[in-house]
Design an enzyme around this catalytic site. Structure first.
Site, PDB file in Angstrom:
ATOM      1  N   GLU A   1     -42.310  58.772 -19.447  1.00 55.49           N
ATOM      2  CA  GLU A   1     -42.360  59.824 -20.458  1.00 55.49           C
ATOM      3  C   GLU A   1     -42.551  59.202 -21.838  1.00 55.49           C
ATOM      4  OE1 GLU A   1     -39.796  63.154 -19.601  1.00 55.49           O
ATOM      5  OE2 GLU A   1     -39.196  63.260 -21.711  1.00 55.49           O
TER       6      GLU A   1
ATOM      7  N   ASP B   1     -42.215  60.756 -25.741  1.00 56.27           N
ATOM      8  CA  ASP B   1     -41.721  61.980 -26.371  1.00 56.27           C
ATOM      9  C   ASP B   1     -41.891  62.022 -27.876  1.00 56.27           C
ATOM     10  OD1 ASP B   1     -40.678  62.870 -23.921  1.00 56.27           O
ATOM     11  OD2 ASP B   1     -38.726  61.950 -24.284  1.00 56.27           O
TER      12      ASP B   1
ATOM     13  N   GLU C   1     -39.851  64.699 -30.167  1.00 54.77           N
ATOM     14  CA  GLU C   1     -38.852  65.756 -30.053  1.00 54.77           C
ATOM     15  C   GLU C   1     -38.232  66.023 -31.424  1.00 54.77           C
ATOM     16  OE1 GLU C   1     -36.813  65.080 -25.758  1.00 54.77           O
ATOM     17  OE2 GLU C   1     -36.501  63.472 -27.208  1.00 54.77           O
TER      18      GLU C   1
ATOM     19  N   GLN D   1     -37.372  62.667 -33.220  1.00 52.92           N
ATOM     20  CA  GLN D   1     -37.056  61.581 -32.286  1.00 52.92           C
ATOM     21  C   GLN D   1     -38.284  61.229 -31.461  1.00 52.92           C
ATOM     22  OE1 GLN D   1     -33.254  60.889 -30.024  1.00 52.92           O
ATOM     23  NE2 GLN D   1     -34.419  61.771 -28.344  1.00 52.92           N
ATOM     24  N   THR D   2     -38.645  59.948 -31.469  1.00 53.19           N
ATOM     25  CA  THR D   2     -39.653  59.447 -30.536  1.00 53.19           C
ATOM     26  C   THR D   2     -38.923  58.676 -29.447  1.00 53.19           C
ATOM     27  OG1 THR D   2     -39.970  57.374 -31.771  1.00 53.19           O
ATOM     28  CG2 THR D   2     -41.344  59.255 -32.382  1.00 53.19           C
ATOM     29  N   ASN D   3     -39.472  58.732 -28.242  1.00 48.97           N
ATOM     30  CA  ASN D   3     -38.786  58.088 -27.128  1.00 48.97           C
ATOM     31  C   ASN D   3     -39.815  57.661 -26.087  1.00 48.97           C
ATOM     32  OD1 ASN D   3     -36.697  57.118 -25.573  1.00 48.97           O
ATOM     33  ND2 ASN D   3     -35.642  59.079 -25.345  1.00 48.97           N
TER      34      ASN D   3
ATOM     35  N   ASP E   1     -32.611  56.812  -9.479  1.00 48.67           N
ATOM     36  CA  ASP E   1     -31.466  57.668  -9.195  1.00 48.67           C
ATOM     37  C   ASP E   1     -31.244  58.693 -10.303  1.00 48.67           C
ATOM     38  OD1 ASP E   1     -30.599  56.081 -11.211  1.00 48.67           O
ATOM     39  OD2 ASP E   1     -28.921  55.179 -10.128  1.00 48.67           O
TER      40      ASP E   1
ATOM     41  N   GLY F   1     -33.397  55.180 -22.220  1.00 45.62           N
ATOM     42  CA  GLY F   1     -34.116  55.695 -23.370  1.00 45.62           C
ATOM     43  C   GLY F   1     -34.403  54.608 -24.391  1.00 45.62           C
TER      44      GLY F   1
ATOM     45  N   SER G   1     -25.942  69.983 -25.257  1.00 43.26           N
ATOM     46  CA  SER G   1     -25.038  68.915 -24.831  1.00 43.26           C
ATOM     47  C   SER G   1     -25.263  67.613 -25.583  1.00 43.26           C
ATOM     48  CB  SER G   1     -25.176  68.670 -23.326  1.00 43.26           C
ATOM     49  OG  SER G   1     -26.494  68.232 -23.005  1.00 43.26           O
ATOM     50  N   TRP G   2     -26.464  67.453 -26.234  1.00 40.87           N
ATOM     51  CA  TRP G   2     -26.734  66.172 -26.883  1.00 40.87           C
ATOM     52  C   TRP G   2     -27.608  66.237 -28.134  1.00 40.87           C
ATOM     53  CZ3 TRP G   2     -31.791  64.533 -27.471  1.00 40.87           C
ATOM     54  CH2 TRP G   2     -32.757  65.173 -26.674  1.00 40.87           C
TER      55      TRP G   2
END
Length: 291
Positions: free
Chosen positions: A112, A114, A116, A129-131, A139, A144, A207-208
């Site tokens: 991925e 990103d 965001e 945010q770039t990721n 799993d 990140g 949540s984050w």
């Protein structure tokens, strides 16, 4: 005189930051023609929370649902961008995004790239945010590689262009043609190489998303709206010939960022970066060897 000199330096520094980065001297977005939403993309989920007007897209989140979209084709590399305008006011917990991914093809083991926007409270600016993810561990646990930037303008006032260049050698994130981050391919294990689709979405990540989940989405402020237009999807699709070459954001035929582009990127990194995973002492650096 010393106090006056210090005050002058502080004023000049503040003025410089408010002006934004120096010109990169080149506009790669002008090289590529935009397409309307239906020419290259389609709704993926939340169709009742999406509207299209003359090729421009509006998606929104309320207490019932958000919405997301996806490209019609997967790509091996390319230049992907959209002009976006964000919701003003209280948007804590809300993510508005534009990104590349193959999560549907490799769930829990995907790649991925990103862009965001992390929603915010009334007294603070948005964080971009770039990721970058690649493969993970199989799993569902992904490592990140986040870099967060406070933009030099208000992204709720007007449309601005946000772009990802993904080639076999590097990933470059750009804002209004200014390179803000370059992620080079240092080895195969730390670089996403499998085909990906282009996505965008608005969703509840309470949540984050905002200060590690301290502030949640507050649906008294709904709907939360994301606006997109001038999509550019230029690259090598999976059905393109092996000889297909990805586009460049460089003014030089030889490729690579020019000195003027590098100077603009350095300004961003010195003045606008709020978080860089490579400089986080809490991270396990054995998992991020590229740092």
């Amino acid at each position: 005189m010393a106090p006056l000199l210090c005050l002058l330096i502080l004023m000049l520094t503040t003025w410089s930051n408010a002006q934004g980065p120096p010109s990169p001297g080149f506009s790669p977005s002008s090289k590529f023609s935009p397409v309307g939403f239906n020419q290259g993309l389609r709704n993926l989920w939340g169709p009742q929370h999406q509207s299209i007007d003359q090729g421009a897209l509006t998606i929104w989140l309320d207490s019932n649902s958000g919405s997301g979209f996806k490209s019609l084709k997967p790509y091996r590399s390319g230049y992907f961008s959209a002009a976006m305008k964000l919701q003003p006011g209280y948007t804590a917990g809300v993510i508005t995004s534009f990104y590349l991914s193959n999560q549907e093809d490799y769930p829990g083991y995907h790649d991925e790239i990103d862009i965001e926007f992390l929603g915010t409270t009334l007294d603070k600016p948005y964080t971009l945010q770039t990721n970058v993810y690649m493969k993970g561990s199989g799993d569902g646990r992904l490592i990140g590689r986040e870099v967060r930037v406070h933009l030099w303008f208000d992204p709720t006032k007007d449309f601005h262009n946000y772009a990802i260049l993904w080639t076999p050698d590097e990933i470059i994130f750009l804002v209004d043609d200014v390179p803000i981050r370059r992620y080079p391919r240092k080895n195969d294990a730390t670089f996403p190489a499998r085909p990906m689709w282009v996505y965008g979405s608005i969703w509840d990540a309470s949540s984050w998303a905002t200060e590690d989940g301290k502030y949640k989405a507050d649906y008294r402020y709904q709907p939360f709206i994301g606006r997109y237009k001038n999509f550019r999807l230029v690259g090598c699709t999976t059905d393109a010939a092996d000889s297909c070459q990805p586009p460049s954001v460089s003014p030089s035929p030889a490729g690579g960022l020019s000195q003027q582009q590098r100077s603009a990127m350095e300004w961003v990194q010195q003045n606008s970066v709020a978080y860089d995973y490579c400089h986080d002492p809490k991270r396990d650096h054995s998992q991020i060897p590229e740092c």
